[in-house]
Design a protein around this motif. Structure first.
Motif, PDB file in Angstrom:
ATOM      1  N   HIS B 317       4.487  15.709 -27.563  1.00 17.58           N
ATOM      2  CA  HIS B 317       4.102  14.588 -26.715  1.00 17.58           C
ATOM      3  C   HIS B 317       4.947  14.606 -25.453  1.00 17.58           C
ATOM      4  O   HIS B 317       5.926  15.335 -25.372  1.00 17.58           O
ATOM      5  N   ASP B 318       4.550  13.779 -24.495  1.00 15.73           N
ATOM      6  CA  ASP B 318       5.331  13.648 -23.259  1.00 15.73           C
ATOM      7  C   ASP B 318       5.964  12.261 -23.227  1.00 15.73           C
ATOM      8  O   ASP B 318       5.460  11.327 -23.857  1.00 15.73           O
ATOM      9  N   PHE B 319       7.050  12.141 -22.477  1.00 21.56           N
ATOM     10  CA  PHE B 319       7.547  10.824 -22.121  1.00 21.56           C
ATOM     11  C   PHE B 319       7.337  10.652 -20.628  1.00 21.56           C
ATOM     12  O   PHE B 319       7.782  11.480 -19.829  1.00 21.56           O
ATOM     13  N   ARG B 336       0.573  16.242 -21.426  1.00 20.98           N
ATOM     14  CA  ARG B 336      -0.172  16.392 -20.176  1.00 20.98           C
ATOM     15  C   ARG B 336      -1.161  15.272 -19.911  1.00 20.98           C
ATOM     16  O   ARG B 336      -2.132  15.463 -19.177  1.00 20.98           O
ATOM     17  N   TYR B 337      -0.933  14.106 -20.507  1.00 13.65           N
ATOM     18  CA  TYR B 337      -1.847  12.986 -20.281  1.00 13.65           C
ATOM     19  C   TYR B 337      -1.757  12.553 -18.829  1.00 13.65           C
ATOM     20  O   TYR B 337      -2.755  12.229 -18.186  1.00 13.65           O
ATOM     21  N   VAL B 338      -0.539  12.526 -18.305  1.00 10.81           N
ATOM     22  CA  VAL B 338      -0.354  12.179 -16.893  1.00 10.81           C
ATOM     23  C   VAL B 338       0.026  13.453 -16.154  1.00 10.81           C
ATOM     24  O   VAL B 338       0.881  14.213 -16.597  1.00 10.81           O
ATOM     25  N   GLY B 339      -0.651  13.676 -15.041  1.00 10.58           N
ATOM     26  CA  GLY B 339      -0.511  14.949 -14.349  1.00 10.58           C
ATOM     27  C   GLY B 339       0.832  15.158 -13.682  1.00 10.58           C
ATOM     28  O   GLY B 339       1.526  16.123 -13.960  1.00 10.58           O
ATOM     29  N   ARG B 340       1.227  14.240 -12.809  1.00 11.26           N
ATOM     30  CA  ARG B 340       2.447  14.499 -12.049  1.00 11.26           C
ATOM     31  C   ARG B 340       3.121  13.196 -11.641  1.00 11.26           C
ATOM     32  O   ARG B 340       2.519  12.121 -11.706  1.00 11.26           O
ATOM     33  N   SER B 341       4.382  13.337 -11.232  1.00 11.26           N
ATOM     34  CA  SER B 341       5.075  12.143 -10.761  1.00 11.26           C
ATOM     35  C   SER B 341       4.411  11.669  -9.483  1.00 11.26           C
ATOM     36  O   SER B 341       3.761  12.437  -8.766  1.00 11.26           O
ATOM     37  N   ASP B 342       4.569  10.372  -9.248  1.00 11.88           N
ATOM     38  CA  ASP B 342       3.923   9.673  -8.129  1.00 11.88           C
ATOM     39  C   ASP B 342       2.482   9.287  -8.420  1.00 11.88           C
ATOM     40  O   ASP B 342       1.875   8.583  -7.639  1.00 11.88           O
ATOM     41  N   ASP B 343       1.919   9.741  -9.540  1.00 10.31           N
ATOM     42  CA  ASP B 343       0.594   9.262  -9.928  1.00 10.31           C
ATOM     43  C   ASP B 343       0.653   7.762 -10.220  1.00 10.31           C
ATOM     44  O   ASP B 343       1.710   7.233 -10.564  1.00 10.31           O
ATOM     45  N   THR B 344      -0.495   7.124 -10.097  1.00 11.24           N
ATOM     46  CA  THR B 344      -0.579   5.719 -10.476  1.00 11.24           C
ATOM     47  C   THR B 344      -1.163   5.622 -11.878  1.00 11.24           C
ATOM     48  O   THR B 344      -2.122   6.326 -12.201  1.00 11.24           O
ATOM     49  N   VAL B 345      -0.561   4.794 -12.716  1.00 14.04           N
ATOM     50  CA  VAL B 345      -1.099   4.582 -14.063  1.00 14.04           C
ATOM     51  C   VAL B 345      -1.166   3.088 -14.343  1.00 14.04           C
ATOM     52  O   VAL B 345      -0.654   2.276 -13.564  1.00 14.04           O
ATOM     53  N   TRP B 346      -1.805   2.725 -15.451  1.00 13.63           N
ATOM     54  CA  TRP B 346      -1.887   1.327 -15.852  1.00 13.63           C
ATOM     55  C   TRP B 346      -1.240   1.184 -17.224  1.00 13.63           C
ATOM     56  O   TRP B 346      -1.580   1.962 -18.133  1.00 13.63           O
ATOM     57  N   ILE B 347      -0.331   0.274 -17.344  1.00 14.31           N
ATOM     58  CA  ILE B 347       0.384   0.172 -18.616  1.00 14.31           C
ATOM     59  C   ILE B 347       0.232  -1.200 -19.266  1.00 14.31           C
ATOM     60  O   ILE B 347      -0.046  -2.208 -18.612  1.00 14.31           O
TER      61      ILE B 347
END
Lengths: 363, 368
Positions: B317-319, B336-347
């Motif tokens: 898994h990733d952190f 690899r759920y989130v591609g790269r830093s600076d992406d926007t996500v919803w938590i």
């Protein structure tokens, strides 16, 4: 900041070849981790780059300049050691200021003070500046040692297992701090360690060393999911990957020692492209799933609780397998259990050379 | 095998109090782990049980009887050292027999004692081998065998596998646990490694600055930490802890996180429970483990927008570290759920898995 290039570097100590025709590139602004067990040549590599050892063969480039014959001071690298090597009777401030003192740096006293303060703030040791370093805790000392490396603005940071003397929890905290420090500075880091968790969590790319040679370079995701050979597969990941020997014939796979026998799914057969005979197979604990039928049957040898989940160790005859299960899983020792593996997650290795039979799929 | 009790044990080195009012009950056959950072008093506690240090106050009972005035060798407890503490020039048999010989046991008694132990530990076929010919697992067994052979009332272990490399530690953990279940010996085990504690212990006693913080089963201390120290010492990655406040905005209860505040919807019932534990402004913190921070790549109702600062890939898994004010909150995601830093996500935060702390005392609120 700068890139570092090693070209066919060899270093021998009498009859022992510590590094053997080593070539790799650390890109500008990259966090590169060299991973390997004791004796793999990690520290020698760092010392060659820092200029503390002279390679017998090969060239080292920093910022596109061949520095192979340069003195350590001319190379403008910063080295952080496993043992803090601070001046115990100096205060934190004096320790931090030390690398700035040489006249060659041409810094005025106020400039030095401001550099020290900036580094101290970054590492949250600004409240400790007037303390003698001998009175600090291990974590504080290692922060000061790192601070002493960042007061200057070197071309590259070289770190030799800087966290391995610390408590487990402190290591974890400093891991995260180092990584975000590197991101904030945009600095080139070359970090050596024997700890695969450090490598996985901090690295942009990992170079895996075996007897003075790099056997694989890649992003953490790549080396974890596409290990180039048995050595890489067993070095990375926790718990260690399960391995067993097997014989493939047609669509059947028989594990050696009569442990179990399964028929291979079509996708796997396609990947195998007719490859048959004796192979060594690897499967990670998280790719094993509980099953009532058609699986590997064994007896529980131990269950370890990690909070987020558990690791079940079970024995099939005398062969040990480990599988990851949810935190609710609870069975007494000795219970009979069945596990199946996700066939598309199997790793196939050549039994003699240890090479992964399929990494060629990925170029 | 016996039970062990510490009653109000105190220990001073010079003027420094290293153990304060320690009460501990180790049940018969229990595997108790003393866990804490260096300097927390765990090793001193173990040495007090062994009789290698004297307690300045309080009492130590083994099987209900005070052993405070007994010398170490009369307490009938065994210290297990790491596997490499076997005598290299002696066979496994001679190593295990050593404590009996030292106590002037006769040949026949020693022979029988060693055979018994070897049978239980399944190392009968190895008795003639030298330690250097053994696998590390078998060495561990031989070391345990040597401790067992005098039939001690309890085992005391001080970081017995701490100096081994990571791979071997993994293996030895399984082995120690197996041996414990098999021989069911009362064991007190000291470590700074929470993974060892979680995986080996029946119960964990977490110590900090000479003070016992919490005793509980691994799941207890993981899911219901009594205070901030325990919450952040147990589990990996470290539990996210962020300053917070609760409020009512436009008819909806919200949880404000971090300095410049992400706003998470909050259930009315949790809001009310928080109101019943008033904490001065700036003194309330919320703790949430990375697996209880849920991440989506697209906007979802009840989710809050955040920016990714850092991605650590562990393999299975990733952190993903997202920015909350000037802090980073880690979430566990598939690889690899989130591609790269600076992406926007919803938590979103899993409400039943939130822990609230009063920062002044560190105490966990709303427990029990």
């Amino acid at each position: 900041m700068a890139q570092v290039v090693l070209e066919n570097v060899t270093k021998k100590f009498r009859h022992v070849t510590a590094i053997d025709g080593l070539s790799f590139t650390v890109r500008d602004g990259e966090f590169f981790v060299l991973l390997g067990p004791t004796g793999a040549g990690k520290t020698t590599t760092l010392r060659c780059i820092a200029g503390l050892e002279k390679p017998d063969e090969g060239n080292i480039f920093i910022d596109s300049k061949n520095v192979t014959g340069w003195a350590p001071a001319e190379r403008d690298t910063s080295l952080v050691f496993q043992r803090y090597s601070l001046y115990p009777y100096y205060t934190v401030r004096q320790n931090l200021e030390f690398p700035l003192r040489p006249k060659v740096r041409g810094l005025s006293a106020p400039e030095r003070t401001s550099c020290v303060l900036k580094a101290a703030k970054t590492l949250r040791i600004d409240s400790l500046l007037e303390r003698k370093t001998k009175n600090l805790s291990g974590g504080e000392m290692q922060r000061v040692a790192i601070g002493r490396a960042i007061v200057r603005d070197p071309k590259v940071f070289l770190m030799d297992e800087p966290l391995s003397n610390l408590d487990a929890k402190l290591r974890e905290i400093l891991r995260a701090e180092l990584k975000s420090l590197q991101l904030d500075l945009g600095a080139t880091f070359l970090y050596v360690t024997h700890d695969h968790v450090e490598a996985m969590t901090m690295a942009d790319r990992i170079g895996i060393l075996d007897h003075g040679k790099i056997v694989q370079t890649g992003m953490p995701y790549e080396v974890y999911n596409y290990p180039k050979n048995l050595y890489v597969a067993s070095l990375i990941g926790s718990p260690v990957m399960n391995f067993f020997d097997a014989f493939i014939q047609g669509d059947r796979m028989k594990a050696e020692g009569g442990l179990f026998e399964v028929s291979l799914e079509e996708g796997v057969r396609e990947r195998l492209k007719g490859h048959a005979g004796a192979v060594r197979i690897g499967v990670r604990a998280e790719d094993m799933h509980r099953t009532a039928e058609n699986g590997i049957k064994g007896r529980i040898y131990g269950i370890e609780n990690l909070g987020t989940g558990k690791i079940v160790t079970f024995k099939v005859n005398d062969h040990i397998f480990r599988a990851t299960v949810g935190p609710e899983y609870d069975l007494p020792m000795g219970s009979e259990v069945g596990f199946a593996f996700a066939q598309d997650r199997l790793h196939f290795f050549d039994k003699d050379s240890g090479e992964n039979l399929f990494t060629c799929d990925r170029g | 095998m016996a039970d062990i009790r510490l009653v109000n044990v105190e220990k001073y080195f010079g003027g420094l109090c290293v153990i304060r009012g320690m009460n501990l009950d180790v049940k018969q056959g229990e595997f108790m782990v003393l866990l804490g950072p260096s300097g927390c008093g765990k090793t001193t506690t173990l040495r007090i049980i062994a009789g290698l240090e004297e307690a300045d106050a309080g009492d130590i009972l083994i099987d209900g009887e005070s052993v405070k005035d007994l010398r170490a060798r009369d307490r009938d407890v065994a210290f297990v050292f790491q596997s490499y503490a076997l005598y290299p020039h002696l066979s496994v048999f001679e190593n295990i027999a050593f404590p009996l010989k030292a106590a002037h046991a006769g040949e026949a008694v020693a022979e029988e004692g060693v055979r018994d132990v070897a049978r239980i530990l399944q190392i009968e076929h190895l008795l003639d081998k030298k330690p250097s010919q053994l696998s590390s697992g078998d060495m561990q067994r031989a070391a345990v065998g040597r401790a067992m052979v005098r039939r001690p009332r309890a085992f005391l272990m001080d970081e017995p596998i701490g100096s081994l490399d990571a791979r071997l530690r993994e293996e030895m953990r399984t082995e120690l646990k197996y041996l414990h279940v098999k021989i069911n010996a009362t064991t007190v085990y000291v470590t700074h490694d929470q993974i060892e504690a979680m995986s080996l212990a029946d119960r964990i006693a977490v110590m900090h600055d000479g003070v016992l913080q919490q005793i509980g089963s691994p799941m207890d201390v993981y899911d219901h930490p009594a205070n901030l120290f325990v919450a952040q010492f147990i589990g990996s990655p470290i539990m996210n802890v962020v300053d917070c406040a609760s409020a009512h905005e436009g008819g909806q209860a919200v949880l404000l996180l971090g300095t410049d505040g992400l706003r998470f919807p909050l259930s009315q019932s949790l809001f009310e429970r928080l109101q019943s534990h008033p904490v001065p402004e700036g003194q309330l913190a919320v703790g949430v483990r990375s697996e209880a921070v849920l991440v989506e790549r697209e906007a979802r109702p009840d989710h809050v927008k955040a920016r990714v600062k850092i991605i650590e890939s562990l393999g299975p898994h990733d952190f993903v570290g997202v920015k909350v004010g000037d802090q980073i909150v880690r979430a566990k995601t598939p690889p690899r759920y989130v591609g790269r830093s600076d992406d926007t996500v919803w938590i979103r935060l899993e409400e039943p898995r939130l822990h609230f702390f009063d920062k002044r005392s560190g105490r966990s609120l709303l427990t029990g």
